[in-house]
Write a protein that holds these residues in place. Sequence first.
Motif, PDB file in Angstrom:
ATOM      1  N   ARG A 193      34.632  -7.792  17.802  1.00  0.00           N
ATOM      2  CA  ARG A 193      33.544  -6.823  17.704  1.00  0.00           C
ATOM      3  C   ARG A 193      32.897  -6.887  16.326  1.00  0.00           C
ATOM      4  O   ARG A 193      33.569  -7.040  15.317  1.00  0.00           O
ATOM      5  CB  ARG A 193      34.053  -5.415  18.000  1.00  0.00           C
ATOM      6  N   PHE A 194      31.573  -6.689  16.306  1.00  0.00           N
ATOM      7  CA  PHE A 194      30.794  -6.873  15.073  1.00  0.00           C
ATOM      8  C   PHE A 194      29.760  -5.771  14.947  1.00  0.00           C
ATOM      9  O   PHE A 194      29.217  -5.285  15.949  1.00  0.00           O
ATOM     10  CB  PHE A 194      30.099  -8.241  15.097  1.00  0.00           C
ATOM     11  N   LEU A 195      29.465  -5.403  13.703  1.00  0.00           N
ATOM     12  CA  LEU A 195      28.400  -4.446  13.431  1.00  0.00           C
ATOM     13  C   LEU A 195      27.775  -4.770  12.081  1.00  0.00           C
ATOM     14  O   LEU A 195      28.475  -5.067  11.114  1.00  0.00           O
ATOM     15  CB  LEU A 195      28.943  -3.015  13.427  1.00  0.00           C
ATOM     16  N   ALA A 196      26.454  -4.726  12.054  1.00  0.00           N
ATOM     17  CA  ALA A 196      25.718  -4.819  10.785  1.00  0.00           C
ATOM     18  C   ALA A 196      24.637  -3.760  10.786  1.00  0.00           C
ATOM     19  O   ALA A 196      24.031  -3.459  11.832  1.00  0.00           O
ATOM     20  CB  ALA A 196      25.102  -6.204  10.610  1.00  0.00           C
ATOM     21  N   THR A 197      24.385  -3.180   9.625  1.00  0.00           N
ATOM     22  CA  THR A 197      23.336  -2.173   9.525  1.00  0.00           C
ATOM     23  C   THR A 197      22.737  -2.197   8.122  1.00  0.00           C
ATOM     24  O   THR A 197      23.300  -2.791   7.203  1.00  0.00           O
ATOM     25  CB  THR A 197      23.873  -0.769   9.863  1.00  0.00           C
ATOM     26  N   PHE A 198      21.594  -1.547   7.991  1.00  0.00           N
ATOM     27  CA  PHE A 198      20.904  -1.439   6.705  1.00  0.00           C
ATOM     28  C   PHE A 198      19.910  -0.297   6.825  1.00  0.00           C
ATOM     29  O   PHE A 198      19.600   0.179   7.925  1.00  0.00           O
ATOM     30  CB  PHE A 198      20.180  -2.745   6.342  1.00  0.00           C
ATOM     31  N   MET A 199      19.370   0.146   5.691  1.00  0.00           N
ATOM     32  CA  MET A 199      18.377   1.221   5.692  1.00  0.00           C
ATOM     33  C   MET A 199      16.979   0.620   5.774  1.00  0.00           C
ATOM     34  O   MET A 199      16.634  -0.285   5.011  1.00  0.00           O
ATOM     35  CB  MET A 199      18.516   2.083   4.440  1.00  0.00           C
ATOM     36  N   LEU A 200      16.177   1.151   6.705  1.00  0.00           N
ATOM     37  CA  LEU A 200      14.791   0.730   6.870  1.00  0.00           C
ATOM     38  C   LEU A 200      13.889   1.926   6.565  1.00  0.00           C
ATOM     39  O   LEU A 200      13.966   2.962   7.220  1.00  0.00           O
ATOM     40  CB  LEU A 200      14.542   0.234   8.291  1.00  0.00           C
ATOM     41  N   PHE A 201      13.049   1.781   5.557  1.00  0.00           N
ATOM     42  CA  PHE A 201      12.124   2.839   5.146  1.00  0.00           C
ATOM     43  C   PHE A 201      10.764   2.586   5.798  1.00  0.00           C
ATOM     44  O   PHE A 201      10.139   1.556   5.555  1.00  0.00           O
ATOM     45  CB  PHE A 201      11.975   2.841   3.630  1.00  0.00           C
ATOM     46  N   THR A 202      10.335   3.523   6.624  1.00  0.00           N
ATOM     47  CA  THR A 202       9.030   3.425   7.283  1.00  0.00           C
ATOM     48  C   THR A 202       8.185   4.605   6.834  1.00  0.00           C
ATOM     49  O   THR A 202       8.581   5.756   6.976  1.00  0.00           O
ATOM     50  CB  THR A 202       9.173   3.440   8.814  1.00  0.00           C
ATOM     51  N   ALA A 203       7.024   4.292   6.265  1.00  0.00           N
ATOM     52  CA  ALA A 203       6.176   5.336   5.708  1.00  0.00           C
ATOM     53  C   ALA A 203       4.761   5.244   6.269  1.00  0.00           C
ATOM     54  O   ALA A 203       4.197   4.156   6.367  1.00  0.00           O
ATOM     55  CB  ALA A 203       6.117   5.210   4.181  1.00  0.00           C
ATOM     56  N   VAL A 204       4.233   6.396   6.657  1.00  0.00           N
ATOM     57  CA  VAL A 204       2.829   6.493   7.055  1.00  0.00           C
ATOM     58  C   VAL A 204       2.070   7.096   5.879  1.00  0.00           C
ATOM     59  O   VAL A 204       2.377   8.211   5.441  1.00  0.00           O
ATOM     60  CB  VAL A 204       2.660   7.360   8.322  1.00  0.00           C
ATOM     61  N   LEU A 205       1.096   6.342   5.374  1.00  0.00           N
ATOM     62  CA  LEU A 205       0.368   6.740   4.176  1.00  0.00           C
ATOM     63  C   LEU A 205      -1.056   7.137   4.529  1.00  0.00           C
ATOM     64  O   LEU A 205      -1.705   6.483   5.361  1.00  0.00           O
ATOM     65  CB  LEU A 205       0.320   5.595   3.164  1.00  0.00           C
ATOM     66  N   ARG A 206      -1.533   8.173   3.863  1.00  0.00           N
ATOM     67  CA  ARG A 206      -2.935   8.579   3.984  1.00  0.00           C
ATOM     68  C   ARG A 206      -3.497   8.833   2.593  1.00  0.00           C
ATOM     69  O   ARG A 206      -2.817   9.465   1.765  1.00  0.00           O
ATOM     70  CB  ARG A 206      -3.057   9.834   4.856  1.00  0.00           C
ATOM     71  N   PRO A 207      -4.701   8.361   2.324  1.00  0.00           N
ATOM     72  CA  PRO A 207      -5.290   8.599   0.999  1.00  0.00           C
ATOM     73  C   PRO A 207      -5.368  10.083   0.699  1.00  0.00           C
ATOM     74  O   PRO A 207      -5.830  10.883   1.525  1.00  0.00           O
ATOM     75  CB  PRO A 207      -6.680   7.970   1.112  1.00  0.00           C
ATOM     76  N   GLY A 208      -4.899  10.470  -0.482  1.00  0.00           N
ATOM     77  CA  GLY A 208      -4.976  11.850  -0.899  1.00  0.00           C
ATOM     78  C   GLY A 208      -6.270  12.125  -1.649  1.00  0.00           C
ATOM     79  O   GLY A 208      -7.092  11.224  -1.864  1.00  0.00           O
ATOM     80  N   THR A 209      -6.454  13.354  -2.055  1.00  0.00           N
ATOM     81  CA  THR A 209      -7.645  13.734  -2.816  1.00  0.00           C
ATOM     82  C   THR A 209      -7.450  13.394  -4.276  1.00  0.00           C
ATOM     83  O   THR A 209      -6.459  13.769  -4.893  1.00  0.00           O
ATOM     84  CB  THR A 209      -7.913  15.254  -2.681  1.00  0.00           C
ATOM     85  N   ARG A 210      -8.410  12.676  -4.821  1.00  0.00           N
ATOM     86  CA  ARG A 210      -8.306  12.282  -6.230  1.00  0.00           C
ATOM     87  C   ARG A 210      -9.057  13.275  -7.105  1.00  0.00           C
ATOM     88  O   ARG A 210     -10.044  13.846  -6.702  1.00  0.00           O
ATOM     89  CB  ARG A 210      -8.888  10.895  -6.411  1.00  0.00           C
TER      90      ARG A 210
END
Length: 248
Positions: free
Chosen positions: A231-248
Amino acid sequence: MDAIGYMDRAAALDDARAYKLRLLDALDVRRRHTVLDVGCGPGTDLLDLAATGAEWVIGIDADPLMVAEARHRTEEYPAVAVHLGDARTMPVADKMVDRARVDRVLHYVPDPENVFAELRRVVKDDGVVVVAQPDWDTITVDPGDVRANRKVREFVCDHVVTNATVGRRVVRLAEDAGFTVDLRITTPVLRDFADADDILGLSRNAERAVRAGQLDADEAASWLHDLAVGRFLATFMLFTAVLRPGTR
């Protein structure tokens, strides 16, 4: 290693396909949109982006071989254009893009803050950017000697990947560039050693570590044997980001 074949094999896995569909849903592409794929590789996802009904799909990659292959795969699609270019200096006009995706690209870039600055420049004020980035310093496998796992992971972070821990910095880099961020962190799980070995490079990176004197050959052989049997297992952290331009 055949880079194009590797990318195609990785994209064909069920888990990879499912997460790519989630990225596509998060982009929320509409008709008349211009969509940018930063680091498009051999064009693996360009046709899926075109199938959304987008008016224009632009792929950018810094590797001439990837650009040639992407152009070949999309040559019958007049709404798709592929350009040779650096993600830090994109060949795209200001405020030209409605939607952009950056999928597992930032770890190749030595100064990723410039990528976010470019995204802020080219994306319209009501646009959306989706970024997906693994953190290579979080790769964990079982079974196998923990110390060998740690040595291989550290070798990858120090010598194989340009920017191994950029995943955990996506939020800060995006906010510094003027985006608001909706972040999701997942931990993909791979239960098949052959798939994990192909995607994460366990064998080839262990061999590199041995050649570099960072890992004993017998220790590497024992570690890989333990991973491949049972039996085998591998894992890692995946960062998924939704970006929207903010007010400058």
